[in-house]
Write a protein that holds these residues in place. Structure first.
Motif, PDB file in Angstrom:
ATOM      1  N   GLY A 119       0.806  -1.225   0.000  1.00  0.00           N
ATOM      2  CA  GLY A 119       0.000   0.000   0.000  1.00  0.00           C
ATOM      3  C   GLY A 119       0.829   1.261   0.000  1.00  0.00           C
ATOM      4  N   TYR A 146       1.872   1.691  -4.224  1.00  0.00           N
ATOM      5  CA  TYR A 146       0.961   1.750  -5.360  1.00  0.00           C
ATOM      6  C   TYR A 146      -0.333   2.465  -4.996  1.00  0.00           C
ATOM      7  CZ  TYR A 146       3.933  -1.745  -7.612  1.00  0.00           C
ATOM      8  OH  TYR A 146       4.994  -2.410  -8.169  1.00  0.00           O
ATOM      9  N   THR A 147      -0.936   3.073  -6.003  1.00  0.00           N
ATOM     10  CA  THR A 147      -2.246   3.682  -5.840  1.00  0.00           C
ATOM     11  C   THR A 147      -3.320   2.664  -6.219  1.00  0.00           C
ATOM     12  OG1 THR A 147      -2.318   4.523  -8.113  1.00  0.00           O
ATOM     13  CG2 THR A 147      -1.267   5.921  -6.450  1.00  0.00           C
ATOM     14  N   GLU A 148      -4.560   3.013  -5.998  1.00  0.00           N
ATOM     15  CA  GLU A 148      -5.668   2.109  -6.337  1.00  0.00           C
ATOM     16  C   GLU A 148      -5.702   1.811  -7.828  1.00  0.00           C
ATOM     17  OE1 GLU A 148     -10.555   1.830  -5.788  1.00  0.00           O
ATOM     18  OE2 GLU A 148      -9.471   3.675  -5.288  1.00  0.00           O
ATOM     19  N   ASP A 149      -5.555   2.846  -8.648  1.00  0.00           N
ATOM     20  CA  ASP A 149      -5.583   2.642 -10.095  1.00  0.00           C
ATOM     21  C   ASP A 149      -4.424   1.753 -10.565  1.00  0.00           C
ATOM     22  OD1 ASP A 149      -7.839   4.200 -10.309  1.00  0.00           O
ATOM     23  OD2 ASP A 149      -6.729   6.049 -10.746  1.00  0.00           O
ATOM     24  N   LEU A 184      -2.912  -0.632  -8.845  1.00  0.00           N
ATOM     25  CA  LEU A 184      -3.186  -2.018  -8.466  1.00  0.00           C
ATOM     26  C   LEU A 184      -4.201  -2.657  -9.394  1.00  0.00           C
ATOM     27  CD1 LEU A 184      -3.255  -1.776  -4.565  1.00  0.00           C
ATOM     28  CD2 LEU A 184      -1.481  -2.769  -6.011  1.00  0.00           C
ATOM     29  N   PHE A 185      -5.242  -1.916  -9.762  1.00  0.00           N
ATOM     30  CA  PHE A 185      -6.218  -2.443 -10.724  1.00  0.00           C
ATOM     31  C   PHE A 185      -5.538  -2.764 -12.052  1.00  0.00           C
ATOM     32  CE2 PHE A 185      -9.774  -0.612  -8.152  1.00  0.00           C
ATOM     33  CZ  PHE A 185     -10.547  -1.756  -8.098  1.00  0.00           C
ATOM     34  N   LYS A 227     -12.474  -5.361  -6.303  1.00  0.00           N
ATOM     35  CA  LYS A 227     -12.467  -4.083  -5.587  1.00  0.00           C
ATOM     36  C   LYS A 227     -12.167  -4.308  -4.099  1.00  0.00           C
ATOM     37  CE  LYS A 227     -13.352   0.357  -5.060  1.00  0.00           C
ATOM     38  NZ  LYS A 227     -13.189   0.469  -3.600  1.00  0.00           N
ATOM     39  N   VAL A 278      -8.398  -5.075  -3.781  1.00  0.00           N
ATOM     40  CA  VAL A 278      -7.563  -3.876  -3.925  1.00  0.00           C
ATOM     41  C   VAL A 278      -7.634  -3.008  -2.668  1.00  0.00           C
ATOM     42  CG1 VAL A 278      -7.304  -1.709  -5.198  1.00  0.00           C
ATOM     43  CG2 VAL A 278      -7.633  -3.858  -6.440  1.00  0.00           C
ATOM     44  N   ASP A 279      -8.847  -2.849  -2.117  1.00  0.00           N
ATOM     45  CA  ASP A 279      -8.983  -2.056  -0.885  1.00  0.00           C
ATOM     46  C   ASP A 279      -8.161  -2.668   0.247  1.00  0.00           C
ATOM     47  OD1 ASP A 279     -10.660  -0.296  -2.156  1.00  0.00           O
ATOM     48  OD2 ASP A 279     -12.513  -1.267  -1.480  1.00  0.00           O
ATOM     49  N   LEU A 324      -4.418  -2.038  -0.283  1.00  0.00           N
ATOM     50  CA  LEU A 324      -4.047  -0.662   0.037  1.00  0.00           C
ATOM     51  C   LEU A 324      -3.832  -0.460   1.535  1.00  0.00           C
ATOM     52  CD1 LEU A 324      -6.403   1.306  -2.383  1.00  0.00           C
ATOM     53  CD2 LEU A 324      -3.915   1.092  -2.558  1.00  0.00           C
TER      54      LEU A 324
END
Length: 272
Positions: free
Chosen positions: A218, A221-224, A226-227, A250, A253-254, A257
């Motif tokens: 976390g 990387y950002t959320e985008d 990781l997706f 989702k 990924v959460d 993070l």
């Protein structure tokens, strides 16, 4: 030219005349035709001498090989997806050649048989293909041009292969940090992680097995991002490894993070 009384010709030599140019030795290698009777047949005479020299060089080379222990890597592991196979340096140009579309895939025969066959075949046939008596390279433009083109191509392909390999090594994420603990072990995202193929490479405890560690991911990387990695892969990780639904993705990924070390996230950091 003068004649004596008996009619025989007599050579007249001019001495000290500045108008007569002195004969100078050539500054370039003599032509083979200037050595009549002193040449030898390529086969078997010349070739036998070359083989004898090659044997001496080979013996010396093998002595060095046996005297120094080879640098061995890790044990062979077919499940290690982070391993980057690379041939020895003298085959790197062929390794790079096989990455071109016209020399790989359905055309792999061109890259593995045709091109190397033409190159080495031409090298073996040089004594019969180029029978010029000239020894100066600029007087043999075709042969010299082909040799220079081959050398330049090998150097460029070798450099390109090594440069790409170093970039691939640099793109591999760092290993697990044993001091970083897993966050939110009761989170549904952890169960989704363990029930997918992720666990095979990253381990039950995110410690990293064949793949990199995910502890502290976390922070990097950002959320985008990781997706994007889950959908398209990264480094040695192929695309499409995650088999869950979009909702599960989702949640995963959460949860990823949340895997931080507690330190402030560095802006623009993209590795872990």
């Amino acid at each position: 030219m003068a004649h004596n009384s008996d009619g025989n010709e007599k050579q007249v030599h001019y001495v000290g005349d500045s108008r007569v140019k002195a004969k100078k030795e050539k500054l370039y290698p003599k032509d083979y035709s200037e050595f009549p009777g002193k040449t030898e047949a390529f086969f078997p005479n010349f070739l036998l001498k070359e083989w004898m020299v090659a044997v001496v060089v080979m013996v010396g080379f093998m002595a060095l090989v046996m005297a120094h222990e080879p640098p061995l890597g890790e044990l062979a592991d077919p499940t290690n997806t982070s391993f980057l196979p690379v041939p020895d340096w003298y085959f790197l140009f062929l390794y790079e050649l096989l990455k071109f579309e016209w020399a790989s895939g359905p055309f792999v025969v061109i890259g593995t048989v045709v091109v190397p066959g033409v190159m080495f075949g031409a090298l073996m046939l040089v004594p019969w293909l180029d029978r010029s008596k000239e020894r100066r390279p600029f007087k043999r433009p075709v042969t010299t041009g082909l040799m220079m083109l081959s050398l330049i191509s090998i150097v460029i392909l070798t450099w390109a292969a090594e440069d790409e390999h170093q970039k691939q090594l640099a793109s591999l994420p760092r290993g697990a940090d044993e001091n970083t603990e897993i966050v939110a072990v009761e989170d549904p995202g952890f169960e989704i992680y363990k029930n997918n193929a992720c666990v095979n490479c990253h381990g039950q405890e995110l410690e990293g097995l064949q793949g990199p560690s995910l502890r502290g991911i976390g922070d990097g990387y950002t959320e985008d991002e990781l997706f994007d990695i889950i959908d398209h892969g990264k480094g040695t990780m192929p695309a499409g490894m995650f088999q869950g639904t979009e909702e599960e993705k989702k949640v995963l990924v959460d949860w990823l993070l949340k895997q931080t070390t507690g330190e402030e996230k560095k802006e623009g950091q993209s590795d872990h």
